[in-house]
Scaffold this active site. Structure first.
Site, PDB file in Angstrom:
ATOM      1  CB  CYS A   1      83.975  45.329  38.455  1.00 37.57           C
ATOM      2  SG  CYS A   1      84.962  43.974  37.792  1.00 37.57           S
TER       3      CYS A   1
ATOM      4  CD  GLN B   1      81.887  45.236  45.530  1.00 36.09           C
ATOM      5  OE1 GLN B   1      82.576  44.355  45.026  1.00 36.09           O
ATOM      6  NE2 GLN B   1      82.254  46.512  45.546  1.00 36.09           N
TER       7      GLN B   1
ATOM      8  N   GLY C   1      93.233  49.435  49.473  1.00 30.94           N
ATOM      9  CA  GLY C   1      93.237  48.083  48.920  1.00 30.94           C
ATOM     10  C   GLY C   1      94.624  47.487  48.920  1.00 30.94           C
TER      11      GLY C   1
ATOM     12  N   GLY D   1      92.015  54.833  45.957  1.00 32.66           N
ATOM     13  CA  GLY D   1      92.965  54.812  44.843  1.00 32.66           C
ATOM     14  C   GLY D   1      94.343  55.287  45.246  1.00 32.66           C
TER      15      GLY D   1
ATOM     16  N   PRO E   1      87.238  46.151  48.853  1.00 30.58           N
ATOM     17  CG  PRO E   1      85.359  46.367  47.494  1.00 30.58           C
ATOM     18  CD  PRO E   1      86.242  47.135  48.425  1.00 30.58           C
TER      19      PRO E   1
ATOM     20  CB  ALA F   1      88.140  39.352  43.369  1.00 32.49           C
TER      21      ALA F   1
ATOM     22  CE  LYS G   1      86.044  50.008  45.740  1.00 28.16           C
ATOM     23  NZ  LYS G   1      86.447  49.351  44.496  1.00 28.16           N
TER      24      LYS G   1
END
Ligand SMILES: Cc1cc2nc3c(=O)[nH]c(=O)nc-3n(C[C@H](O)[C@H](O)[C@H](O)COP(=O)(O)O)c2cc1C
Length: 331
Positions: A107, A73, A240, A217, A17, A19, A149
Protein backbone atom coordinates in the site's frame (compact mmCIF):
# COMPACT_ATOMS: atom_id res chain seq x y z
CA UNK A 1 -12.69 -25.16 2.74
CA UNK A 2 -9.23 -26.60 2.92
CA UNK A 3 -7.06 -26.25 -0.15
CA UNK A 4 -4.40 -28.91 -0.44
CA UNK A 5 -0.89 -27.67 -1.20
CA UNK A 6 -1.37 -28.97 -4.74
CA UNK A 7 -4.67 -27.07 -5.21
CA UNK A 8 -3.19 -23.95 -3.65
CA UNK A 9 -0.34 -23.97 -6.17
CA UNK A 10 -2.67 -24.50 -9.10
CA UNK A 11 -4.73 -21.33 -8.59
CA UNK A 12 -4.39 -19.11 -11.66
CA UNK A 13 -6.74 -16.14 -11.46
CA UNK A 14 -7.02 -13.81 -8.50
CA UNK A 15 -9.16 -10.80 -7.72
CA UNK A 16 -6.96 -8.00 -6.35
CA UNK A 17 -7.84 -6.63 -2.92
CA UNK A 18 -9.38 -3.20 -3.47
CA UNK A 19 -10.53 -0.96 -0.65
CA UNK A 20 -14.07 0.22 -1.37
CA UNK A 21 -14.67 -2.38 -4.06
CA UNK A 22 -13.72 -5.95 -3.22
CA UNK A 23 -16.41 -6.50 -0.62
CA UNK A 24 -18.10 -9.87 -0.11
CA UNK A 25 -21.07 -9.28 -2.49
CA UNK A 26 -18.70 -8.22 -5.29
CA UNK A 27 -16.33 -11.10 -4.60
CA UNK A 28 -19.28 -13.48 -4.97
CA UNK A 29 -19.89 -12.06 -8.45
CA UNK A 30 -16.22 -12.64 -9.26
CA UNK A 31 -16.49 -16.21 -8.00
CA UNK A 32 -19.44 -16.82 -10.31
CA UNK A 33 -17.44 -14.97 -12.97
CA UNK A 34 -14.60 -17.49 -12.79
CA UNK A 35 -12.09 -16.17 -10.27
CA UNK A 36 -10.05 -18.85 -8.49
CA UNK A 37 -9.13 -16.93 -5.36
CA UNK A 38 -10.43 -13.83 -3.58
CA UNK A 39 -8.87 -11.45 -1.06
CA UNK A 40 -10.54 -8.98 1.29
CA UNK A 41 -9.48 -5.35 1.33
CA UNK A 42 -6.79 -4.30 3.81
CA UNK A 43 -7.66 -4.13 7.52
CA UNK A 44 -5.39 -2.76 10.24
CA UNK A 45 -3.82 -5.42 12.46
CA UNK A 46 -3.38 -2.86 15.23
CA UNK A 47 -7.03 -1.82 14.89
CA UNK A 48 -8.02 -5.42 15.57
CA UNK A 49 -5.65 -5.62 18.55
CA UNK A 50 -7.13 -2.51 20.19
CA UNK A 51 -10.76 -2.58 19.07
CA UNK A 52 -11.40 -6.25 18.38
CA UNK A 53 -12.87 -7.68 15.20
CA UNK A 54 -16.29 -6.10 15.44
CA UNK A 55 -15.59 -2.61 13.98
CA UNK A 56 -13.81 -4.14 10.96
CA UNK A 57 -16.13 -7.09 10.51
CA UNK A 58 -17.76 -5.80 7.33
CA UNK A 59 -14.31 -5.67 5.66
CA UNK A 60 -13.05 -8.94 7.11
CA UNK A 61 -16.14 -10.95 6.30
CA UNK A 62 -15.49 -13.99 4.12
CA UNK A 63 -17.79 -16.82 3.07
CA UNK A 64 -15.95 -19.51 1.18
CA UNK A 65 -19.19 -21.41 0.49
CA UNK A 66 -20.32 -18.60 -1.80
CA UNK A 67 -17.09 -16.87 -2.85
CA UNK A 68 -14.62 -19.75 -3.10
CA UNK A 69 -11.22 -19.76 -1.42
CA UNK A 70 -10.36 -16.41 0.13
CA UNK A 71 -7.62 -14.62 2.04
CA UNK A 72 -8.03 -11.97 4.70
CA UNK A 73 -5.59 -9.12 4.14
CA UNK A 74 -4.00 -7.29 7.07
CA UNK A 75 -1.67 -4.31 7.17
CA UNK A 76 0.56 -3.15 9.97
CA UNK A 77 4.16 -2.87 11.15
CA UNK A 78 4.51 -4.63 14.46
CA UNK A 79 4.90 -8.41 14.35
CA UNK A 80 3.10 -8.83 17.69
CA UNK A 81 0.13 -6.84 16.37
CA UNK A 82 -0.12 -9.23 13.44
CA UNK A 83 0.18 -12.23 15.72
CA UNK A 84 -2.63 -11.09 18.02
CA UNK A 85 -4.84 -10.02 15.11
CA UNK A 86 -4.41 -13.39 13.38
CA UNK A 87 -5.10 -15.21 16.65
CA UNK A 88 -8.38 -13.30 16.96
CA UNK A 89 -9.27 -14.19 13.37
CA UNK A 90 -8.50 -17.85 14.05
CA UNK A 91 -10.66 -17.79 17.17
CA UNK A 92 -13.65 -16.43 15.24
CA UNK A 93 -15.98 -19.13 13.92
CA UNK A 94 -16.68 -17.37 10.60
CA UNK A 95 -13.34 -15.74 9.84
CA UNK A 96 -11.31 -18.80 10.79
CA UNK A 97 -12.72 -20.46 7.68
CA UNK A 98 -10.46 -18.35 5.42
CA UNK A 99 -7.84 -20.18 3.36
CA UNK A 100 -5.05 -17.68 3.83
CA UNK A 101 -3.80 -14.60 5.62
CA UNK A 102 -2.30 -12.04 3.27
CA UNK A 103 0.07 -9.35 4.48
CA UNK A 104 -0.13 -6.02 2.68
CA UNK A 105 3.40 -4.84 1.89
CA UNK A 106 2.41 -2.72 -1.08
CA UNK A 107 0.00 0.00 0.00
CA UNK A 108 1.51 3.36 -1.07
CA UNK A 109 -0.90 5.61 0.88
CA UNK A 110 0.93 8.13 3.06
CA UNK A 111 -1.18 7.52 6.16
CA UNK A 112 -0.30 3.81 6.03
CA UNK A 113 3.39 4.21 5.07
CA UNK A 114 4.01 6.79 7.80
CA UNK A 115 3.40 4.06 10.37
CA UNK A 116 5.97 1.80 8.65
CA UNK A 117 3.20 -0.39 7.21
CA UNK A 118 2.21 -1.21 3.61
CA UNK A 119 4.94 -0.55 1.04
CA UNK A 120 7.15 1.10 3.71
CA UNK A 121 7.98 -2.48 4.75
CA UNK A 122 9.91 -2.80 1.49
CA UNK A 123 12.35 -0.29 2.92
CA UNK A 124 12.72 -2.41 6.02
CA UNK A 125 12.95 -5.98 4.72
CA UNK A 126 14.18 -7.19 8.13
CA UNK A 127 10.86 -6.09 9.63
CA UNK A 128 8.87 -7.78 6.85
CA UNK A 129 10.86 -10.96 7.54
CA UNK A 130 10.15 -10.66 11.26
CA UNK A 131 6.41 -10.49 10.55
CA UNK A 132 6.50 -13.57 8.29
CA UNK A 133 8.62 -15.56 10.76
CA UNK A 134 6.24 -14.70 13.57
CA UNK A 135 3.08 -15.59 11.63
CA UNK A 136 4.27 -18.64 9.72
CA UNK A 137 4.00 -21.20 12.55
CA UNK A 138 0.68 -19.74 13.71
CA UNK A 139 -0.84 -19.94 10.22
CA UNK A 140 0.65 -23.32 9.39
CA UNK A 141 -0.57 -24.72 12.71
CA UNK A 142 -4.10 -23.64 11.84
CA UNK A 143 -3.91 -24.96 8.26
CA UNK A 144 -3.81 -21.45 6.73
CA UNK A 145 -1.46 -20.30 4.02
CA UNK A 146 0.54 -17.12 4.60
CA UNK A 147 0.91 -14.86 1.57
CA UNK A 148 2.43 -11.42 0.91
CA UNK A 149 1.59 -8.76 -1.65
CA UNK A 150 4.20 -6.13 -2.43
CA UNK A 151 5.54 -3.92 -5.22
CA UNK A 152 8.47 -3.66 -7.59
CA UNK A 153 10.15 -1.33 -5.12
CA UNK A 154 9.53 1.70 -2.96
CA UNK A 155 11.31 4.70 -4.50
CA UNK A 156 10.36 5.94 -8.00
CA UNK A 157 12.98 3.96 -9.92
CA UNK A 158 13.71 1.28 -7.37
CA UNK A 159 13.66 -2.42 -8.23
CA UNK A 160 14.15 -4.33 -5.00
CA UNK A 161 11.43 -6.92 -5.52
CA UNK A 162 13.83 -9.83 -6.15
CA UNK A 163 15.83 -9.43 -2.91
CA UNK A 164 12.63 -8.74 -1.01
CA UNK A 165 10.95 -11.85 -2.46
CA UNK A 166 13.96 -13.99 -1.56
CA UNK A 167 13.99 -12.71 2.02
CA UNK A 168 10.28 -13.55 2.39
CA UNK A 169 10.79 -16.96 0.76
CA UNK A 170 13.56 -17.76 3.25
CA UNK A 171 11.27 -16.63 6.07
CA UNK A 172 8.64 -19.17 4.99
CA UNK A 173 5.97 -17.31 3.00
CA UNK A 174 3.66 -19.62 1.00
CA UNK A 175 2.95 -17.36 -1.99
CA UNK A 176 3.88 -13.89 -3.19
CA UNK A 177 2.11 -11.43 -5.41
CA UNK A 178 3.89 -8.49 -7.02
CA UNK A 179 2.31 -5.29 -8.29
CA UNK A 180 4.79 -4.29 -11.00
CA UNK A 181 5.02 -0.63 -10.04
CA UNK A 182 6.97 1.11 -7.31
CA UNK A 183 5.15 2.64 -4.35
CA UNK A 184 6.11 6.14 -5.44
CA UNK A 185 4.49 5.50 -8.82
CA UNK A 186 1.24 4.80 -6.99
CA UNK A 187 -0.96 3.77 -9.96
CA UNK A 188 0.63 5.97 -12.65
CA UNK A 189 2.63 4.84 -15.66
CA UNK A 190 2.70 1.37 -17.14
CA UNK A 191 3.37 -1.62 -14.91
CA UNK A 192 6.85 -3.06 -15.55
CA UNK A 193 6.14 -6.73 -16.22
CA UNK A 194 9.88 -7.42 -16.61
CA UNK A 195 10.09 -7.50 -12.82
CA UNK A 196 8.43 -10.93 -12.70
CA UNK A 197 11.34 -12.58 -14.56
CA UNK A 198 13.89 -10.86 -12.32
CA UNK A 199 12.10 -12.18 -9.24
CA UNK A 200 11.58 -15.66 -10.67
CA UNK A 201 15.26 -15.98 -11.59
CA UNK A 202 16.36 -14.90 -8.15
CA UNK A 203 14.03 -17.42 -6.52
CA UNK A 204 15.15 -20.19 -8.88
CA UNK A 205 18.85 -19.64 -8.27
CA UNK A 206 18.27 -19.84 -4.51
CA UNK A 207 16.18 -23.00 -4.53
CA UNK A 208 12.77 -21.35 -4.23
CA UNK A 209 11.63 -21.90 -7.81
CA UNK A 210 8.48 -23.67 -6.59
CA UNK A 211 7.21 -20.68 -4.60
CA UNK A 212 4.02 -19.50 -6.33
CA UNK A 213 4.54 -16.05 -7.88
CA UNK A 214 1.47 -14.06 -8.89
CA UNK A 215 1.72 -11.24 -11.42
CA UNK A 216 -0.26 -8.03 -10.90
CA UNK A 217 -0.55 -4.64 -12.57
CA UNK A 218 -2.46 -3.56 -15.69
CA UNK A 219 -3.64 -7.06 -16.62
CA UNK A 220 -6.79 -6.69 -18.72
CA UNK A 221 -7.06 -9.72 -21.01
CA UNK A 222 -6.01 -13.27 -21.85
CA UNK A 223 -3.47 -11.74 -24.25
CA UNK A 224 -1.89 -9.82 -21.34
CA UNK A 225 -1.63 -13.07 -19.37
CA UNK A 226 0.07 -14.76 -22.33
CA UNK A 227 2.51 -11.88 -22.73
CA UNK A 228 3.47 -12.09 -19.07
CA UNK A 229 3.71 -15.89 -19.24
CA UNK A 230 6.11 -15.55 -22.18
CA UNK A 231 8.26 -13.18 -20.14
CA UNK A 232 8.36 -15.21 -16.92
CA UNK A 233 7.11 -18.44 -15.45
CA UNK A 234 4.51 -16.93 -13.11
CA UNK A 235 1.93 -19.21 -11.52
CA UNK A 236 -1.04 -16.86 -11.68
CA UNK A 237 -2.46 -13.45 -12.46
CA UNK A 238 -4.15 -10.95 -10.16
CA UNK A 239 -6.63 -8.52 -11.65
CA UNK A 240 -7.94 -5.39 -9.95
CA UNK A 241 -9.32 -2.44 -11.87
CA UNK A 242 -10.20 -4.43 -14.98
CA UNK A 243 -12.54 -6.55 -12.84
CA UNK A 244 -14.43 -3.56 -11.43
CA UNK A 245 -17.43 -3.34 -13.73
CA UNK A 246 -16.49 -6.68 -15.30
CA UNK A 247 -16.34 -9.55 -12.81
CA UNK A 248 -16.67 -11.84 -15.89
CA UNK A 249 -13.12 -11.06 -16.96
CA UNK A 250 -11.95 -14.27 -15.28
CA UNK A 251 -14.36 -16.37 -17.35
CA UNK A 252 -13.35 -14.41 -20.46
CA UNK A 253 -9.70 -15.24 -19.81
CA UNK A 254 -10.43 -18.92 -19.22
CA UNK A 255 -12.74 -19.23 -22.22
CA UNK A 256 -12.46 -16.81 -25.16
CA UNK A 257 -15.98 -17.85 -26.28
CA UNK A 258 -17.53 -16.62 -23.04
CA UNK A 259 -20.02 -13.78 -23.49
CA UNK A 260 -22.08 -12.25 -20.70
CA UNK A 261 -25.65 -11.21 -21.47
CA UNK A 262 -27.12 -7.83 -20.58
CA UNK A 263 -29.76 -9.60 -18.48
CA UNK A 264 -27.15 -11.40 -16.42
CA UNK A 265 -25.25 -8.17 -15.79
CA UNK A 266 -28.39 -6.47 -14.54
CA UNK A 267 -29.32 -9.44 -12.42
CA UNK A 268 -25.82 -9.58 -10.92
CA UNK A 269 -25.77 -5.85 -10.22
CA UNK A 270 -29.09 -6.10 -8.44
CA UNK A 271 -27.97 -9.12 -6.41
CA UNK A 272 -24.78 -7.32 -5.39
CA UNK A 273 -26.74 -4.22 -4.41
CA UNK A 274 -29.31 -6.19 -2.39
CA UNK A 275 -26.59 -8.09 -0.54
CA UNK A 276 -24.94 -4.79 0.27
CA UNK A 277 -28.19 -3.42 1.71
CA UNK A 278 -28.43 -6.50 3.92
CA UNK A 279 -24.87 -5.99 5.10
CA UNK A 280 -24.82 -2.22 5.48
CA UNK A 281 -28.39 -0.96 5.52
CA UNK A 282 -30.20 0.93 2.78
CA UNK A 283 -28.53 4.33 3.12
CA UNK A 284 -24.86 3.29 3.39
CA UNK A 285 -25.30 0.61 0.72
CA UNK A 286 -26.91 3.15 -1.62
CA UNK A 287 -24.04 5.56 -1.13
CA UNK A 288 -21.32 2.97 -1.64
CA UNK A 289 -23.06 1.34 -4.57
CA UNK A 290 -23.11 4.67 -6.41
CA UNK A 291 -19.34 4.51 -6.82
CA UNK A 292 -19.27 0.73 -7.34
CA UNK A 293 -21.62 0.92 -10.30
CA UNK A 294 -19.62 3.60 -12.15
CA UNK A 295 -17.16 1.25 -13.91
CA UNK A 296 -20.12 -0.87 -15.09
CA UNK A 297 -21.70 1.98 -17.00
CA UNK A 298 -18.68 3.75 -18.39
CA UNK A 299 -17.73 3.56 -22.04
CA UNK A 300 -21.25 3.37 -23.48
CA UNK A 301 -22.83 5.99 -25.74
CA UNK A 302 -25.25 7.27 -23.07
CA UNK A 303 -23.00 6.74 -20.06
CA UNK A 304 -23.06 10.34 -18.91
CA UNK A 305 -26.82 10.46 -18.47
CA UNK A 306 -26.76 7.17 -16.56
CA UNK A 307 -23.89 8.35 -14.38
CA UNK A 308 -25.75 11.50 -13.44
CA UNK A 309 -28.87 9.50 -12.68
CA UNK A 310 -26.98 7.08 -10.41
CA UNK A 311 -25.57 9.99 -8.46
CA UNK A 312 -29.10 10.82 -7.33
CA UNK A 313 -30.21 7.34 -6.24
CA UNK A 314 -30.53 6.68 -2.53
CA UNK A 315 -33.42 4.42 -1.55
CA UNK A 316 -33.93 0.77 -2.36
CA UNK A 317 -37.09 1.47 -4.36
CA UNK A 318 -35.15 3.95 -6.52
CA UNK A 319 -32.36 1.47 -7.19
CA UNK A 320 -34.76 -1.36 -7.96
CA UNK A 321 -36.54 0.85 -10.50
CA UNK A 322 -33.21 1.87 -11.98
CA UNK A 323 -31.65 -1.56 -12.66
CA UNK A 324 -34.06 -2.63 -15.44
CA UNK A 325 -33.40 0.65 -17.29
CA UNK A 326 -29.81 -0.52 -17.78
CA UNK A 327 -31.00 -3.00 -20.38
CA UNK A 328 -31.10 -0.22 -22.94
CA UNK A 329 -27.49 0.67 -22.14
CA UNK A 330 -26.07 -2.84 -22.02
CA UNK A 331 -27.55 -4.28 -25.25
C1 LIG B 1 -9.44 1.49 -5.38
C2 LIG B 1 -8.27 0.59 -5.08
C3 LIG B 1 -8.12 0.06 -3.81
C4 LIG B 1 -7.04 -0.78 -3.52
N1 LIG B 1 -6.95 -1.35 -2.27
C5 LIG B 1 -5.96 -2.26 -2.02
C6 LIG B 1 -5.94 -2.98 -0.80
O1 LIG B 1 -6.79 -2.83 0.08
N2 LIG B 1 -4.91 -3.86 -0.61
C7 LIG B 1 -3.95 -4.08 -1.57
O2 LIG B 1 -3.05 -4.90 -1.37
N3 LIG B 1 -3.97 -3.42 -2.74
C8 LIG B 1 -4.96 -2.54 -2.99
N4 LIG B 1 -5.02 -1.93 -4.22
C9 LIG B 1 -4.04 -2.31 -5.26
C10 LIG B 1 -4.59 -3.46 -6.12
O3 LIG B 1 -4.74 -4.63 -5.35
C11 LIG B 1 -3.66 -3.76 -7.32
O4 LIG B 1 -2.40 -4.12 -6.81
C12 LIG B 1 -3.51 -2.57 -8.26
O5 LIG B 1 -4.75 -1.96 -8.52
C13 LIG B 1 -2.86 -3.00 -9.59
O6 LIG B 1 -3.64 -3.96 -10.24
P1 LIG B 1 -4.62 -3.58 -11.49
O7 LIG B 1 -3.79 -2.84 -12.49
O8 LIG B 1 -5.12 -4.89 -11.99
O9 LIG B 1 -5.71 -2.71 -10.93
C14 LIG B 1 -6.08 -1.07 -4.52
C15 LIG B 1 -6.23 -0.52 -5.79
C16 LIG B 1 -7.30 0.28 -6.09
C17 LIG B 1 -7.45 0.83 -7.49
Amino acid sequence: MHLSAEEFKKQRLFLAPMAGYSNLPFRRLCHRGGVDFNTTELVSARGIVYNGLEPSLRYLLIDEDTEGPAAIQLFGYDADDFYIAVQKILDNTTLSRCSAIDINMGCPVKKVCQTGAGSALMQKPEQAVKIVRKLQPLCAGAGKYLTCKFRKGYLQEENTAAEFALALAEAGVDRICIHARTAKQMYAGKADWAVFATVKNKLLTHGFGALPLIANGDIKSAADCRTIQDMAEVSGFMIGRAACGNPYIFAEIKNPEFKVTAERKIDDLQTCYLEMTEMLGEITAGKEFRSMIMPWIKGYAHSTAYRQLCGKLTYKSEWLNFFPTLLELFI
